[in-house]
Design an enzyme around this catalytic site. Structure first.
Site, PDB file in Angstrom:
ATOM      1  N   THR A 103      15.190  64.693  72.630  1.00 43.53           N
ATOM      2  CA  THR A 103      14.512  65.849  73.216  1.00 43.53           C
ATOM      3  C   THR A 103      15.203  66.217  74.522  1.00 43.53           C
ATOM      4  O   THR A 103      15.596  65.341  75.290  1.00 43.53           O
ATOM      5  CB  THR A 103      13.012  65.551  73.459  1.00 43.53           C
ATOM      6  OG1 THR A 103      12.385  66.701  74.043  1.00 43.53           O
ATOM      7  CG2 THR A 103      12.813  64.362  74.379  1.00 43.53           C
ATOM      8  N   HIS A 158       7.964  48.456  72.430  1.00 43.77           N
ATOM      9  CA  HIS A 158       8.325  47.095  72.823  1.00 43.77           C
ATOM     10  C   HIS A 158       7.919  46.066  71.781  1.00 43.77           C
ATOM     11  O   HIS A 158       8.347  44.899  71.842  1.00 43.77           O
ATOM     12  CB  HIS A 158       7.657  46.757  74.166  1.00 43.77           C
ATOM     13  CG  HIS A 158       8.484  45.869  75.043  1.00 43.77           C
ATOM     14  ND1 HIS A 158       9.382  44.957  74.535  1.00 43.77           N
ATOM     15  CD2 HIS A 158       8.559  45.747  76.393  1.00 43.77           C
ATOM     16  CE1 HIS A 158       9.952  44.302  75.534  1.00 43.77           C
ATOM     17  NE2 HIS A 158       9.477  44.772  76.674  1.00 43.77           N
TER      18      HIS A 158
END
Length: 406
Positions: A325, A377
């Site tokens: 993006t 994560h």
């Protein structure tokens, strides 16, 4: 002969849609394959065209109504003669009016007509901004809002003052406007909330010296455009190729989570976020590892043009293993992009800005860009995320490495 006009067949990932705009009204002449209604889903706007020459005899689903896949939304009379075009209808005497009191030279969408009736608005006084001058619901709302912000002059011939329509919102010039959220915007909101609540999202940052890329572009942009039939050399093509190479080195960043399983993809399908008036869409570059820089640039340009017209297909926005993006086109200096589920990472590009940098003991002014990598994560460790971002930085600061894949 009367036939049914049905909503399109929606893919499995789309449950239902909303009637966005009727471009033709009952009794209005239609030509074969002429656009008659737009159906908005949570991903794209689908067009329904006339099956033959004729007229719509009955509308069963008005603007704003929810429709299911293949649900009947109107009746169509093939071969029937339709009403005159709006320009011809305007020649009719002003004293003539339709059965619901609206002048014949103003065409209103069903939603606009309902709102005008509820607020005692004369349709002839509303400026239409829709196709062929059609008055939309928003046009009526804007007219009501405008009328409520200034005193209305009573006609001299009026026998008695009629009660003024209730304003949408008014206190002096503190005007408010309430409109329903589009299906696309609601779906975007749902996905963003899912990403923030169901992942262990973390963002790491780095910065890249854009001077080598800018010099490469300056040197070859004219020849590139000439050789590749008008395709311009931008930064996104090099970013996509750099990301593709980095994804090959760090497969976890290119993977996705499916329940308790990790799905490693042996290909790189990179989504490129495109901003439209209705919201952000993410068309996907399939097998970017097989695409040249020119192919990437031309495909992204095509995506951008069709996205703004609502012409992207659902297949073109489905899937993807990684997303890029670019908030820099709007002036963003730094941001933390949100994951595009079920992907586990997204790269954020930002504005190029000259800054003083220490280079070999000397201060130099360099065109720098901050890069941001948001990642899940649960799957990607901090070490992998940092190394992935450093790999992109190194590839961009020495573009020859992109071509040599080193």
């Amino acid at each position: 002969m009367s036939t049914d006009i049905k909503a399109p067949t929606f893919p499995e990932s789309v449950q239902d849609g909303t009637v966005a705009t009727w471009h033709k009204q009952p009794g209005e002449a239609c030509s074969r394959d002429e656009l008659i209604v737009d159906i908005e889903t949570d991903k794209v706007v689908l067009e329904v065209v006339a099956p033959a020459d004729g007229v719509i005899s009955e509308v069963m689903k008005g603007e704003g109504d929810t429709v299911l896949s293949n649900e009947v939304i109107a009746k169509f009379d093939a071969g029937a003669a339709g009403a005159a075009a709006p320009a011809e209808a305007a020649e009719a005497p002003e004293s003539e009016s339709s059965s619901d009191g609206a002048p014949d030279d103003k065409i209103l969408s069903p939603a606009a007509r309902k709102l005008a009736d509820e607020n005692n608005v004369d349709p002839s006084a509303v400026d239409g901004t829709g196709k062929d001058g059609r008055v939309t619901k928003e046009d009526v709302m804007n007219h009501i809002s405008s009328a409520s912000s200034k005193p209305a002059a009573a006609p001299a011939s009026a026998p008695a003052a009629a009660p003024a329509p209730a304003p949408i919102a008014a206190e002096g010039d503190r005007v408010e406007k309430r409109v329903p959220m589009t299906r696309l915007r609601k779906r975007i909101a749902e996905r963003l909330l899912d990403a923030t609540s169901s992942t262990a999202m973390l963002t790491t940052f780095n910065e890249v010296n854009m001077a080598p890329v800018m010099e490469l572009r300056k040197q070859y942009k004219d020849k590139f455009e000439k050789v590749h039939n008008g395709t311009r050399l931008g930064f996104m093509g090099l970013f996509v190729k750099a990301a593709t190479e980095a994804l090959k080195r760090f497969p976890a960043v290119n993977a996705s989570l499916d329940g308790d399983d990790i799905v490693y993809h042996g290909y790189q399908d990179i989504g490129v976020a495109v901003s439209t008036e209705k919201g952000l869409v993410v068309p996907v570059l399939r097998n970017s590892e097989k695409m040249s820089v020119a192919e990437v640039e031309s495909t992204i340009r095509d995506f951008g043009l069709r996205a703004r017209d609502g012409k992207l297909s659902i297949d073109e926005m489905t899937g993807g293993t990684f997303t890029i993006t670019n908030g820099g086109v709007f002036g963003s200096l730094l941001s933390t992009p949100i994951l595009n589920l079920p992907q586990t990472a997204i790269l954020g590009m930002h504005k190029i800005q000259e800054r003083p940098m220490a280079v070999n003991g000397e201060v130099k002014i360099l065109p720098m860009m901050y890069l941001a990598l948001s990642y899940d994560h649960r799957l990607i460790d901090g070490k992998e995320a940092v190394q992935f971002l450093v790999a992109i930085k190194e590839l961009l600061e020495d573009p020859a490495r992109i071509l040599l894949e080193i």
